[in-house]
Design a protein around this motif. Sequence first.
Motif, mmCIF file in Angstrom:
data_model
loop_
_atom_site.group_PDB
_atom_site.id
_atom_site.type_symbol
_atom_site.label_atom_id
_atom_site.label_comp_id
_atom_site.label_asym_id
_atom_site.label_seq_id
_atom_site.Cartn_x
_atom_site.Cartn_y
_atom_site.Cartn_z
ATOM 1 N N SER A 17 0.834 -1.203 0.000
ATOM 2 C CA SER A 17 0.000 0.000 0.000
ATOM 3 C C SER A 17 0.868 1.252 0.000
ATOM 4 N N LEU A 18 0.325 2.308 -0.562
ATOM 5 C CA LEU A 18 0.940 3.625 -0.521
ATOM 6 C C LEU A 18 -0.167 4.663 -0.422
ATOM 7 N N LYS A 19 0.174 5.814 0.144
ATOM 8 C CA LYS A 19 -0.759 6.936 0.163
ATOM 9 C C LYS A 19 -0.062 8.140 -0.444
ATOM 10 N N LEU A 20 -0.601 8.603 -1.558
ATOM 11 C CA LEU A 20 -0.077 9.795 -2.212
ATOM 12 C C LEU A 20 -0.790 11.031 -1.682
ATOM 13 N N SER A 21 -0.031 12.116 -1.596
ATOM 14 C CA SER A 21 -0.593 13.392 -1.164
ATOM 15 C C SER A 21 -0.317 14.452 -2.229
ATOM 16 N N CYS A 22 -1.194 15.421 -2.296
ATOM 17 C CA CYS A 22 -1.032 16.526 -3.227
ATOM 18 C C CYS A 22 -1.492 17.806 -2.540
ATOM 19 N N VAL A 23 -0.556 18.670 -2.216
ATOM 20 C CA VAL A 23 -0.887 19.942 -1.590
ATOM 21 C C VAL A 23 -1.240 20.942 -2.682
ATOM 22 N N VAL A 24 -2.407 21.533 -2.568
ATOM 23 C CA VAL A 24 -2.904 22.472 -3.580
ATOM 24 C C VAL A 24 -2.964 23.872 -2.977
ATOM 25 N N THR A 70 -8.551 4.785 -3.154
ATOM 26 C CA THR A 70 -9.541 5.714 -2.614
ATOM 27 C C THR A 70 -9.012 7.132 -2.723
ATOM 28 N N ILE A 71 -9.790 7.989 -3.376
ATOM 29 C CA ILE A 71 -9.446 9.403 -3.470
ATOM 30 C C ILE A 71 -10.191 10.160 -2.385
ATOM 31 N N SER A 72 -9.524 11.097 -1.759
ATOM 32 C CA SER A 72 -10.166 11.896 -0.715
ATOM 33 C C SER A 72 -9.479 13.247 -0.642
ATOM 34 N N LYS A 73 -10.092 14.158 0.096
ATOM 35 C CA LYS A 73 -9.450 15.454 0.256
ATOM 36 C C LYS A 73 -9.712 16.016 1.641
ATOM 37 N N LYS A 77 -6.771 21.374 5.156
ATOM 38 C CA LYS A 77 -5.342 21.439 4.836
ATOM 39 C C LYS A 77 -5.073 21.628 3.345
ATOM 40 N N ASN A 78 -6.131 21.636 2.528
ATOM 41 C CA ASN A 78 -5.973 21.750 1.067
ATOM 42 C C ASN A 78 -5.082 20.640 0.509
ATOM 43 N N ILE A 79 -5.330 19.427 0.951
ATOM 44 C CA ILE A 79 -4.552 18.286 0.492
ATOM 45 C C ILE A 79 -5.471 17.256 -0.158
ATOM 46 N N LEU A 80 -5.077 16.813 -1.316
ATOM 47 C CA LEU A 80 -5.742 15.739 -2.033
ATOM 48 C C LEU A 80 -4.946 14.460 -1.781
ATOM 49 N N TYR A 81 -5.661 13.368 -1.537
ATOM 50 C CA TYR A 81 -5.002 12.095 -1.247
ATOM 51 C C TYR A 81 -5.404 11.019 -2.249
ATOM 52 N N LEU A 82 -4.549 10.027 -2.368
ATOM 53 C CA LEU A 82 -4.887 8.804 -3.088
ATOM 54 C C LEU A 82 -4.330 7.642 -2.280
ATOM 55 N N GLN A 83 -5.226 6.924 -1.597
ATOM 56 C CA GLN A 83 -4.829 5.728 -0.860
ATOM 57 C C GLN A 83 -4.857 4.558 -1.828
#
Length: 129
Positions: A17-24, A70-73, A77-83
């Motif tokens: 598993s990995l969790k990606l983060s994206c700060v917008v 799973t996509i979430s936000k 914190k203005n962060i987009l995630y992808l689990q």
Amino acid sequence: QVQLAESGGDSVQFGGSLKLSCVVSGLPFGDYCLGWFRQVPGVERELGAIAGISDIGTTSYADSVKGRFTISKDYAKNILYLQMNSLKPEDTAMYYCAVVQFGPCPPLAYLTPSRPNYWGQGTQVTVSS
């Protein structure tokens, strides 16, 4: 100035598993459709949408990742995630987050690489068998 910054990419083994983060930053995060795309190495222009999340949190997924990703936000914190769970070698790709459009997302089949207005720089995910 709108900026997106991904992180979280790594090398993992099959089933991991990995969790990606994206700060917008630079726009009202909660008002936009956001998405995750990926580009498979060695396949020119094969950049495809794998997940989208609308302004109100409605999500959509490509068949290839449905049930595993799973996509979430985080609105605060203005962060987009992808689990990403149950990773497979075919998930190996460069992953990009993107700001697609104001409001709801188009159907994922119409979420082509030409739609997003802003992109992150990408984060590499490598899954070994």
